[in-house]
Design an enzyme around this catalytic site. Sequence first.
Site, PDB file in Angstrom:
ATOM      1  CE  LYS A 264      -1.401  -3.132  -4.456  1.00 16.37           C
ATOM      2  NZ  LYS A 264      -0.615  -2.122  -5.167  1.00 16.37           N
TER       3      LYS A 264
ATOM      4  CB  SER B 151       2.432  -1.737 -11.374  1.00 22.42           C
ATOM      5  OG  SER B 151       3.193  -1.043 -10.404  1.00 22.42           O
TER       6      SER B 151
ATOM      7  CD  GLN C 270       3.936   1.135  -5.715  1.00 18.19           C
ATOM      8  OE1 GLN C 270       4.525   0.047  -5.683  1.00 18.19           O
ATOM      9  NE2 GLN C 270       3.334   1.640  -4.663  1.00 18.19           N
TER      10      GLN C 270
ATOM     11  CE  LYS D 238      -0.218   5.281   1.089  1.00 22.16           C
ATOM     12  NZ  LYS D 238       0.657   4.399   0.296  1.00 22.16           N
TER      13      LYS D 238
ATOM     14  N   GLY E 287       6.076   0.920  -0.183  1.00 21.03           N
ATOM     15  CA  GLY E 287       6.423   0.376  -1.492  1.00 21.03           C
ATOM     16  C   GLY E 287       6.579   1.473  -2.533  1.00 21.03           C
TER      17      GLY E 287
ATOM     18  NE  ARG F 112       4.383  -4.306  -0.926  1.00 23.70           N
ATOM     19  CZ  ARG F 112       3.759  -3.154  -1.064  1.00 23.70           C
ATOM     20  NH1 ARG F 112       3.858  -2.229  -0.129  1.00 23.70           N
ATOM     21  NH2 ARG F 112       3.033  -2.929  -2.123  1.00 23.70           N
TER      22      ARG F 112
ATOM     23  NE  ARG G 164      -3.664  -3.840   1.530  1.00 24.71           N
ATOM     24  CZ  ARG G 164      -3.317  -2.615   1.155  1.00 24.71           C
ATOM     25  NH1 ARG G 164      -3.672  -2.161  -0.038  1.00 24.71           N
ATOM     26  NH2 ARG G 164      -2.635  -1.842   1.967  1.00 24.71           N
TER      27      ARG G 164
ATOM     28  CG  ASP H  61      -3.944   1.517  -2.862  1.00 28.21           C
ATOM     29  OD1 ASP H  61      -3.377   0.422  -3.040  1.00 28.21           O
ATOM     30  OD2 ASP H  61      -3.402   2.608  -3.098  1.00 28.21           O
TER      31      ASP H  61
ATOM     32  NE  ARG I 244      -4.308   1.720   1.116  1.00 28.29           N
ATOM     33  CZ  ARG I 244      -4.258   3.044   1.237  1.00 28.29           C
ATOM     34  NH1 ARG I 244      -5.159   3.687   1.927  1.00 28.29           N
ATOM     35  NH2 ARG I 244      -3.278   3.745   0.669  1.00 28.29           N
TER      36      ARG I 244
END
Length: 438
Positions: free
Chosen positions: A348, A173, A175, A26, A100, A128, A352, A321, A393
């Site tokens: 997330k 992170s 991202q 991904k 995200g 988020r 989670r 993840d 997930r």
Amino acid sequence: MSHSALRFTVQAGGSLTGRIRVPGDKSISHRSIMLGSLAEGTTQVSGFLQGEDCLCTLQAFRNMGVHIEGPSANGEVTIHGVGLHGLKKPTVDLDMGNSGTSMRLMSGLMSGQAFDVTMTGDSSLSKRPMKRVTVPLAQMGAKIVATEAGTPPLHVQGGQKLKGIHYDMPMASAQVKSSLLLAGLYAQGETSVTEPAPTRDHTERMLRGFGYEVIVEGNTIRLQGGGKLMACTIDVPSDISSSAFFLVGASIAPGSDLIIEHVGINPTRTGVIDILRLMGANLELLNQREVGGEPVADIRVRYAPLKGIRIPEALVPLAIDEFPVLFVAAACAEGETILTGAEELRVKESDRIQVMADGLIACGIDARPTPDGIIIQGGKIGGATVTSHNDHRIAMSFSIAGLRASETIYIDDCATVNTSFPGFVQLASGAGLQITAG
Ligand code: S3P
């Protein structure tokens, strides 16, 4: 994208055998569309993940005038790049769906454009945190308006002159790192980021693949603005995060012997392998090779009794993840597993830590959430009805738990599995999981 109710029903027991190939990575698929669109020339992608998240990224670039052919049934995509300054103002808001990664990486890229853009997301993405990117991007000169809570939608005002900054990231992170590096392509001078711990480095690798110089010194990554991206060819490996469901499934289900082909084993992603091995799993990396700048292997996994461990904090960003399914491994292990330093799991696609604890408790497992992790006692998994809270997930993790359950597990709100793993039910049932969707 709407996520209508979808229930998975998993009959207890079974084992996983044979050879499978899970869909494309991904993170790499998102980046292939972004960099391919901004490159000069035609980029050819194979193995592209046709999950909803990556299709949102693809559609966003189509909406900004990029001609993209595909994806074909086997994941071929042809991107006719427009160059760093060739995007056009979209006539619609950019819908990032559940993703995200799209929202945060695009925040950086959109900050450098000449036009205004609004980015929206589904109900999960709309909760988020985005300040982690909007705050440092503002230091670079970007103008981004979020809600008061710092959540989407994001309105990015174009036509700003960005300047390079150095940013010490407060959290590990990829991202955030990627968002700043992508904004850095448009900034005057040097942009550099220092991460508190290594995170996935696909952006750095792929920028280099597109001929852009990126300098890495320890935990600091730098680039100069004002260069060019040159089109290339990208072979996307299978996603280790999707493979993780099968790594755990075959490890916990007696009689399992499974080969997962062509899995990306970039060292910034292999925490799941290290953690499972520490728990006693039997994993073999076969036929290791390099494909388009990313290491790849076939992974053979056979059933092995697992034991509880204290998960080393250094592995947390490298398996970020994979924790939902690792919690299932912990539930099947002998003794106690303790996770700390993982507060990021609370922001997330769902919280989670809480959602997995709730589901495991419903299955009869002693699972105690803590602010930054969880403590799980291995035990017997019973039948239960759990909700995934629309988190892909979580849905797949409880499906895998069925392999060791004593009764049927029902999982509600599973449609988001399509964001990262289209075809999960078919692939998993072909390998031996007794799962149906309806
Ligand atoms: C991603 C980075 C990770 C990961 C996400 C994809 C990426 O997020 O959880 O699924 O492609 O850069 P963070 O970097 O926010 O931890």
